[in-house]
Design a protein around this motif. Structure first.
Motif, PDB file in Angstrom:
ATOM      1  N   ALA A  16       0.827  -1.211   0.000  1.00 12.90           N
ATOM      2  CA  ALA A  16       0.000   0.000   0.000  1.00 12.90           C
ATOM      3  C   ALA A  16       0.860   1.259   0.000  1.00 12.90           C
ATOM      4  N   ARG A  17       1.956   1.214   0.738  1.00 20.78           N
ATOM      5  CA  ARG A  17       2.833   2.397   0.805  1.00 20.78           C
ATOM      6  C   ARG A  17       3.367   2.757  -0.573  1.00 20.78           C
ATOM      7  N   HIS A  18       3.647   1.738  -1.380  1.00 23.47           N
ATOM      8  CA  HIS A  18       4.161   1.971  -2.735  1.00 23.47           C
ATOM      9  C   HIS A  18       3.033   2.065  -3.767  1.00 23.47           C
ATOM     10  N   ARG A  19       1.789   1.993  -3.282  1.00 23.09           N
ATOM     11  CA  ARG A  19       0.605   2.049  -4.155  1.00 23.09           C
ATOM     12  C   ARG A  19       0.682   1.012  -5.274  1.00 23.09           C
ATOM     13  N   LEU A  20       0.998  -0.195  -4.864  1.00 13.52           N
ATOM     14  CA  LEU A  20       1.115  -1.308  -5.807  1.00 13.52           C
ATOM     15  C   LEU A  20      -0.030  -2.304  -5.657  1.00 13.52           C
ATOM     16  N   GLN A  21      -1.102  -1.890  -4.958  1.00 17.13           N
ATOM     17  CA  GLN A  21      -2.201  -2.827  -4.749  1.00 17.13           C
ATOM     18  C   GLN A  21      -2.792  -3.288  -6.073  1.00 17.13           C
ATOM     19  N   PRO A  22      -2.983  -4.611  -6.233  1.00 21.36           N
ATOM     20  CA  PRO A  22      -3.740  -5.099  -7.385  1.00 21.36           C
ATOM     21  C   PRO A  22      -5.223  -4.835  -7.157  1.00 21.36           C
ATOM     22  N   ALA A  23      -6.069  -5.304  -8.070  1.00 21.82           N
ATOM     23  CA  ALA A  23      -7.503  -5.063  -7.931  1.00 21.82           C
ATOM     24  C   ALA A  23      -8.008  -5.514  -6.571  1.00 21.82           C
ATOM     25  N   SER A  24      -7.532  -6.671  -6.115  1.00 21.39           N
ATOM     26  CA  SER A  24      -7.899  -7.157  -4.783  1.00 21.39           C
ATOM     27  C   SER A  24      -6.682  -7.771  -4.120  1.00 21.39           C
ATOM     28  N   ILE A  25      -6.494  -7.443  -2.848  1.00 22.45           N
ATOM     29  CA  ILE A  25      -5.440  -8.049  -2.044  1.00 22.45           C
ATOM     30  C   ILE A  25      -6.002  -8.234  -0.647  1.00 22.45           C
ATOM     31  N   ARG A  26      -6.049  -9.489  -0.187  1.00 17.81           N
ATOM     32  CA  ARG A  26      -6.662  -9.778   1.105  1.00 17.81           C
ATOM     33  C   ARG A  26      -5.765 -10.710   1.914  1.00 17.81           C
ATOM     34  N   LEU A  27      -5.609 -10.384   3.172  1.00 16.42           N
ATOM     35  CA  LEU A  27      -4.775 -11.149   4.094  1.00 16.42           C
ATOM     36  C   LEU A  27      -5.659 -11.864   5.105  1.00 16.42           C
ATOM     37  N   ILE A  28      -5.547 -13.189   5.206  1.00 18.08           N
ATOM     38  CA  ILE A  28      -6.343 -13.948   6.168  1.00 18.08           C
ATOM     39  C   ILE A  28      -5.436 -14.512   7.252  1.00 18.08           C
ATOM     40  N   ASP A  29      -5.982 -14.609   8.473  1.00 21.97           N
ATOM     41  CA  ASP A  29      -5.197 -15.147   9.575  1.00 21.97           C
ATOM     42  C   ASP A  29      -5.195 -16.670   9.544  1.00 21.97           C
ATOM     43  N   ASN A  30      -4.531 -17.279  10.519  1.00 24.54           N
ATOM     44  CA  ASN A  30      -4.372 -18.729  10.515  1.00 24.54           C
ATOM     45  C   ASN A  30      -5.699 -19.455  10.674  1.00 24.54           C
ATOM     46  N   GLU A  31      -6.601 -18.917  11.499  1.00 21.14           N
ATOM     47  CA  GLU A  31      -7.900 -19.560  11.691  1.00 21.14           C
ATOM     48  C   GLU A  31      -8.652 -19.662  10.369  1.00 21.14           C
ATOM     49  N   GLN A  32      -8.619 -18.595   9.579  1.00 20.05           N
ATOM     50  CA  GLN A  32      -9.312 -18.630   8.294  1.00 20.05           C
ATOM     51  C   GLN A  32      -8.568 -19.487   7.283  1.00 20.05           C
ATOM     52  N   PHE A  33      -7.258 -19.551   7.420  1.00 16.56           N
ATOM     53  CA  PHE A  33      -6.487 -20.435   6.544  1.00 16.56           C
ATOM     54  C   PHE A  33      -6.913 -21.890   6.773  1.00 16.56           C
ATOM     55  N   LEU A  34      -7.026 -22.291   8.042  1.00 17.96           N
ATOM     56  CA  LEU A  34      -7.432 -23.658   8.371  1.00 17.96           C
ATOM     57  C   LEU A  34      -8.895 -23.897   7.995  1.00 17.96           C
ATOM     58  N   PHE A  35      -9.717 -22.868   8.163  1.00 12.36           N
ATOM     59  CA  PHE A  35     -11.118 -22.972   7.766  1.00 12.36           C
ATOM     60  C   PHE A  35     -11.226 -23.186   6.255  1.00 12.36           C
ATOM     61  N   GLY A  36     -10.403 -22.462   5.491  1.00  8.36           N
ATOM     62  CA  GLY A  36     -10.391 -22.639   4.037  1.00  8.36           C
ATOM     63  C   GLY A  36     -10.017 -24.064   3.649  1.00  8.36           C
TER      64      GLY A  36
END
Length: 637
Positions: A381-401
């Protein structure tokens, strides 16, 4: 995220010259005259495109009347051999028709629940409250537009999608439901209906897709006047589309999936894709100041909207010129954006559109822990390089996935095993700590290739490694399926919901830690031992980000929903104490009224009430959202 780890989709970008004539209504102001002068038509010679909606007027024929989504899409449990194997039905989603072999064991581990029973569809209410709308008023409405006093038509429009409202639908617990439904087709018909409401003293609740998660469309239970739901779904025409200026004039009742389908068939896109995109409407996006998953490229709704037309009790609000920007005092367009149906009905919107991107790529990255992933997203974000979507999930959601992963062939299982070994043995990742980032990149081949190269470079600084295109696509689209889980969970005494906040970058880590800790403390205080609390970072800005929290708990108490709401309220108190907002894109409604004044200040609250007094002095739009007390609004004003 090398070339072989990213899915590439090529899209036909040949643009046809589609321009449409706006001959809807009889407005005389300068803006409407300008649109009428275009004299542009589609290839078929139609004056406008009347869209055939994917959602029928009888919503219950396609959608669940008691929960989220399509009737043919749900988690089906096979109880043979006491295994509780789960399959997601239908073919609308990537996991449709596939068996989910890990899901039952995950539910057992997390909530101590055995999936050995088939969820029970609630019984349709045996009867509905009698309508309070007088026959002669109903007949007058019928001369203007389509109408209904059918019980189920009214019932299915009596609520949004909060946990409380879903509980009400299952127990017939509504204190009030609408007395009638009307379906205007044009702006002028809305004007007539609003005038009739002033004449006969009934309440209007604008209704779009019914996806609100703030109790915004819940009928004020002590309202003595008749309540009429103004369903905007018949107002779904594209009035004109101009590819030279990349603008389109669209009626506000169009559903997101219909709008995007029609735009894509003409080589264009709006790019606004919230999680509710399949069912929510353009007018609803405006009324709640919505945000979409691809806002980095296309902007939030306030960035996409150029002009609105709104019917209030005092007349029609619309700027006299359609220009990209003007400086003549406060922007009253923003009084409507976020007004949550309390000031009037949005009937038409002029939108920015874009040519379809030639390349769409999914990707994913895996990081050793959430902090590493957070620093990666922050630097992007600082370099304004965000693609159309960028999402970070925590470990609980990783295991849920992983729990929602469909069964695979032996070869796929072998590959997954090798990947797991690579992560844990060679990279030293702890499966109980690692997290993931999903990516969606759009643009030309050169732009997409350059962007992924730069993202890979930054990811490597924080220990991130490619996770594959397929995982990125599944992670992105899984968002549309998660809401279906709540309805099946209720039958197993699991209640849960999501809620979001906006927070500055420097406060985000503390807010995440403290909110998770607060929820755990509240559960411990109530001796709740089986629950899930997780979070993800979904949208980024120069100044901060949006954080989504997910909380679900096993609770056999008859007051489980109330207990859940008490814990969520405590979590929101913690969010506010840590510098977060009460909402990023879901609005305030009735659900978050407690924090409204503290957010906007007393002068801000007074300004809101002044707008209400000016535009709706008789409280025709008596929804009671934000700081409008649903029973005492008249005395306040």
């Amino acid at each position: 995220m090398s070339e072989n780890s990213v899915k590439t989709v090529k899209i036909n970008t040949e643009l046809t010259n589609v321009k449409l004539d706006n001959k809807m209504g009889n407005n005389k102001n300068n803006s409407s005259s300008e649109e009428n002068k275009r004299k542009v038509t589609s290839g078929s010679g139609d004056s406008h495109i009347k869209v055939k909606s994917a959602i029928p007027r009888k919503r219950q024929e396609l959608l669940k009347w008691y929960g989220w989504g399509y009737n043919d899409s749900y988690f089906k449990i096979d109880t043979r051999d006491n295994k509780g194997v789960v399959t997601f039905t239908g073919d609308r989603y990537l996991i449709g028709g596939k068996t989910l072999p890990h899901f039952a064991s995950w539910v057992k581990e997390k909530f101590d629940v055995d999936l050995l029973e088939q969820p029970r569809v609630p019984d349709v209410p045996p009867s509905f409250p009698d309508t309070r709308l007088p026959d002669h008023v109903y007949e007058e409405l019928g001369r203007i537009s389509g109408t209904s006093r059918d019980g189920m038509d009214r019932y299915i429009r009596a609520h949004g999608q909060t946990l409380r409202e879903m509980a009400y639908t299952r127990t017939n617990g509504f204190k009030r439901i609408p007395d009638a439904v009307v379906w205007p087709k044009t702006h002028d018909e809305v004007v007539e209906i609003v005038n009739l409401a002033g004449k006969h003293h009934f309440v209007i609740i604008p209704f779009g897709g019914g996806t609100s998660v703030s109790c915004a469309v819940l009928c004020p239970e002590n309202e003595e006047r008749p309540i009429v739901v103004l369903d905007t779904s018949d107002m779904n025409s594209i009035l004109w589309l101009d590819k030279d200026t990349l603008l389109a004039r669209v009626q506000a009742g169009i559903v997101g999936q219909d709008l995007e389908r029609e735009m894509r068939s003409r080589g264009c896109t709006v790019g606004h894709e919230p999680d509710s995109y399949e069912f929510s409407t353009l007018g609803g996006w405006v009324a709640t100041r919505a945000s979409g998953m691809k806002k980095n490229t296309y902007g939030n709704i306030e960035d996409i909207v150029v002009q609105t037309k709104v019917v209030t009790a005092r007349g029609v609000i619309e700027r006299s010129c359609r220009v990209p920007r003007l400086s003549c005092g406060p922007d009253w367009e923003h009084v409507i954006l976020g007004s949550e149906g309390c000031l009037g009905v949005v009937t038409e919107v002029t939108l920015k559109i874009r040519p379809l991107p030639p390349i769409v790529r999914y990707g994913s990255l895996v990081f050793p822990d959430f902090d590493s992933g957070f620093h990666f997203v922050r630097e992007v974000a600082r370099h304004r390089l965000q693609p159309a979507s960028i999402r970070l999930i925590d470990n609980e959601q990783f295991l849920f996935g992983h729990a929602l992963k469909a069964e695979a062939s032996w070869a796929s299982n072998l590959v997954d095993g090798l990947k797991k070994m690579y992560l844990t043995k060679l990279k030293g990742f702890d499966l109980k700590k690692l997290c993931a980032v999903t990516l969606l990149i759009e643009g030309t081949l050169e732009e997409v290739t350059d962007r992924e190269k730069k993202l890979n470079t930054i990811a490597a600084k924080y220990g991130g490694i490619p996770g594959g295109a397929k995982n990125g696509e599944i992670g992105y689209t899984l968002t549309f399926v998660i809401a279906y889980l709540r309805d099946v969970a209720i039958d197993f005494n699991i209640v849960g919901e999501s809620f979001e906040t906006s927070v500055s970058w420097e406060r985000a880590p503390l807010l995440c830690r403290n909110t998770v800790r607060r929820i755990r403390d509240e559960c411990a205080r109530r001796r709740l031992t089986h629950y899930l609390v997780s979070h993800r970072l979904t949208q980024t800005y120069d100044a901060g980000c949006c954080i989504y929290f997910y909380f679900a708990m096993k609770c056999i108490d008859a007051n489980a929903v109330k207990i859940y709401e008490e814990i969520e309220e405590a979590a929101r108190d913690e969010i506010v104490a840590c510098g977060g907002s009460i909402s990023h894109h879901h609005g305030v409604g009735k659900h978050r009224k407690k924090w409204y004044k503290g957010t906007v200040s007393e002068p801000g609250r007074m300004l809101l009430l002044s707008a209400k007094r000016t535009l709706d002095p008789d409280n025709i739009f008596a929804l009671g959202n934000m700081d409008f007390d649903e029973y005492k609004v008249q005395s306040k004003l």
